[in-house]
Design a protein around this motif. Structure first.
Motif: not given
Length: 477
Positions: A70-80
Motif C-alpha cells: 500500500r505504501e508503494i502504491g501511495i508513493m507511485q501516485q505522488y511519483q505520477l
C-alpha cells in the motif's frame, strides 16, 4: 640583496606541456594501480558471493506485506503527479514565458448589424466568446500552427473577454513573431466561424476594430508559474520522502516495477533481466577490468603530474628562460639552440612543441641563427668601442654546444673582435682574473641547467670589479 624572480604564466604553461613524458608516465602508472586495485576488489567480492543465490523479483514482491504494498502504491501516485507536472511545465509554452516580458497581441472585435437586421449583438458576441474560450478556437489553430503540439498548450495562450457587442481576444507568447503568427491564424479562424454563425443565426458582421501588440508584466502568470512549481516540489518531495522511508525490498520492487509487471503478465517466475541473479554462480569466476577505475587513475595521474611540474617550475633554482636575465638588468643578445643532443623517445613531438611555443619567432636554420648571434655580439662591441670580450658562464659545461661558440670566435676574430671563453667567475678564480683583465663580459647560461643565484653572483662580482656586462646569451635546453 637577492632579486625577486618573475613567473611568466605562458612559459609556465609551456613547461608543463613539455613535461608530457612525465604526465604520460604518471597517468599510466596510476591508471594501472587503480585498475589493479579495483580488479582485486571485484575479484574478492566475486569469490565471496560465488555461492550466493539472489531471490527473484517476484519472490521479493511476494514477500512484502499488504501495508508495504500500500505504501508503494501511495508513493507511485505522488511519483505520477510529479512526473506529469514536470512534463507539463517542460512542454507548456505558457510556462516558458517570462512573466515580466510577456509578448502579447490583442484582437479587439465588435459585432455589427447589417442594414435592415435587428439582432441581439450581445448574444452573437457571447457566441464568439464561447468559441474562443471552450477550446474550439485553439483546435482550429493548432493544426496549422504546429501539429506536434497538444491542443491544451495552444488553448492556454488564448484568453477572451466579452462586453456587450465587443469581444477581445488576447494571444501571448515569449516570442513576438510567434504571437503574431498565432494572431494571424486566430483571425482566419474567427472569420471562418463568423461564416458558420451567420448561416445559423441572423446575418451580422464581425469587425476587427484594432490589433495591438505589446510587452506586459503579467503577475497572474507569475502566480500560476509559482503555483505549478510549488505543486511539483510538493509532489516530488513527498515522493522522495516516502521512498527514503522504505526498506530495501520495497526499493527493489519500485526500481524494477516494470519488469515485475511483465513477469506477472507472462506468468513466469523470472524474466531475462533477473535470470543471471537467480542462478547460482558458476565455479569459473569472470571479472573484467574496470574501465572507470582505469580512467579515474589516469585523470588522477594527470592532475598529480601537473601539480608536480608546477611546483618544480615555481620552486626551481635553475634558470627558467631569458626573463631571468631581465630581472638582473642584463640585456638579452640572443638565444642558441643546443645542437647534436641525444634524441629522446618521440622527439618529433618535442619539435612540434618547439614550433608552437616559438611560433611568433622566425624559424631560423642553424646558419641563420649563427649569423644573428655573431651580428648581435659584433654590434654590441662596435657600439661600445670594444675589441675584446670574455664569454663566461656554463660555456665550458660538456652539455653546452661548444662548436657553435668556437665558430662565433673565429667569425668575430675576422671582424676585429677577440672572443675568449671560460668557466663561470663565481667558482673559478682564473676566469674572474681573465674577465677583470678584459673588462667586458657576455654571460652564457643554459635553460634548466645554470643556477640563477650563481648568475646573480656573477653579475654582482662584475659590478664590484668594474667589469662591464654587455649582455647575455641563453642556450635553450
Amino acid at each position: 640583496m637577492r632579486k625577486e624572480r618573475e613567473i611568466n604564466l605562458k612559459n609556465m604553461l609551456w613547461y608543463v606541456i613539455r613535461g608530457w613524458r612525465v604526465i604520460v608516465i604518471c597517468m599510466l602508472i596510476l591508471a594501472i594501480l587503480f585498475g589493479v586495485r579495483q580488479y582485486r576488489t571485484d575479484y574478492n567480492n566475486a569469490v565471496a558471493n560465488q555461492n550466493v543465490v539472489t531471490p527473484s523479483l517476484l519472490d521479493i514482491k511476494n514477500s512484502l506485506s499488504e501495508q508495504e504494498m500500500r505504501e508503494i502504491g501511495i508513493m507511485q501516485q505522488y511519483q505520477l503527479i510529479a512526473q506529469s507536472t514536470a512534463d507539463y511545465m517542460n512542454n507548456s509554452i505558457l510556462m516558458q514565458i517570462p512573466y515580466d516580458k510577456e509578448q502579447s497581441v490583442v484582437l479587439q472585435y465588435y459585432v455589427k448589424d447589417l442594414v435592415g437586421n435587428e439582432i441581439d449583438n450581445a448574444a452573437n458576441a457571447q457566441a464568439y466568446y464561447n468559441y474562443a474560450c471552450d477550446g474550439s478556437l485553439a483546435a482550429d489553430i493548432v493544426g496549422e500552427y504546429d501539429d506536434t503540439l497538444e491542443e491544451q498548450y495552444i488553448a492556454e495562450l488564448l484568453t477572451a473577454s466579452v462586453l456587450n457587442n465587443s469581444v477581445k481576444i488576447t494571444i501571448v507568447h515569449y516570442d513576438m513573431a510567434e504571437a503574431e503568427k498565432l494572431a494571424s491564424l486566430a483571425k482566419k479562424a474567427m472569420e471562418k466561424y463568423a461564416e458558420v454563425l451567420n448561416s445559423t443565426s441572423q446575418a451580422h458582421e464581425l469587425v476587427l476594430q484594432s490589433e495591438t501588440e505589446g510587452v506586459i508584466a503579467d503577475y497572474e502568470l507569475f502566480k500560476l508559474q509559482s503555483d505549478k512549481a510549488s505543486y511539483y516540489d510538493s509532489a516530488a518531495g513527498t515522493y522522495l520522502g516516502w521512498k527514503e522511508k522504505m526498506n530495501a525490498n520495497q526499493q527493489t520492487v519500485i526500481d524494477n516495477w516494470e519488469d515485475i509487471q511483465n513477469m506477472e503478465e507472462q506468468g513466469e517466475k523470472e524474466n531475462e533481466v533477473s535470470t543471471d541473479r537467480d542462478v547460482e554462480t558458476e565455479q569459473t569466476i569472470h571479472v573484467s577490468v574496470s574501465i572507470k577505475s582505469v580512467l579515474l587513475g589516469a585523470v588522477a595521474g594527470l592532475f598529480l603530474s601537473i601539480l608536480v611540474l608546477l611546483a618544480v617550475y615555481i620552486s626551481t633554482k635553475k634558470m627558467r628562460d631569458v626573463s631571468d636575465y631581465r630581472v638582473l638588468g642584463v640585456e638579452v643578445l640572443g638565444t642558441a639552440v643546443e645542437e647534436g643532443k641525444k634524441h629522446k623517445i618521440l622527439s618529433g613531438i618535442d619539435k612540434c612543441l618547439d614550433k608552437l611555443q616559438y611560433s611568433d619567432e622566425r624559424n631560423f636554420n642553424e646558419e641563420e641563427r649563427f649569423q644573428m648571434l655573431c651580428s648581435a655580439i659584433y654590434l654590441r662591441c662596435k657600439n661600445n668601442g670594444i675589441d675584446k670580450v670574455y664569454l663566461s658562464g656554463t660555456l665550458c659545461d660538456e652539455k653546452t654546444d661548444n662548436k657553435l661558440f668556437h665558430r662565433v670566435m673565429l667569425a668575430l676574430k675576422e671582424k676585429g673582435v677577440d672572443i675568449q671563453m671560460g668557466q663561470d667567475m663565481v667558482h673559478h678564480a682564473d676566469s674572474l682574473i681573465r674577465a677583470a683583465e678584459i673588462k667586458n663580459v657576455i654571460l652564457v647560461e643554459r635553460e634548466w641547467n645554470s643556477v640563477f643565484s650563481s648568475m646573480e653572483d656573477e653579475v654582482e662580482i662584475c659590478t664590484q670589479n668594474e667589469i662591464c656586462v654587455l649582455g647575455g646569451i641563453m642556450v635553450r635546453a
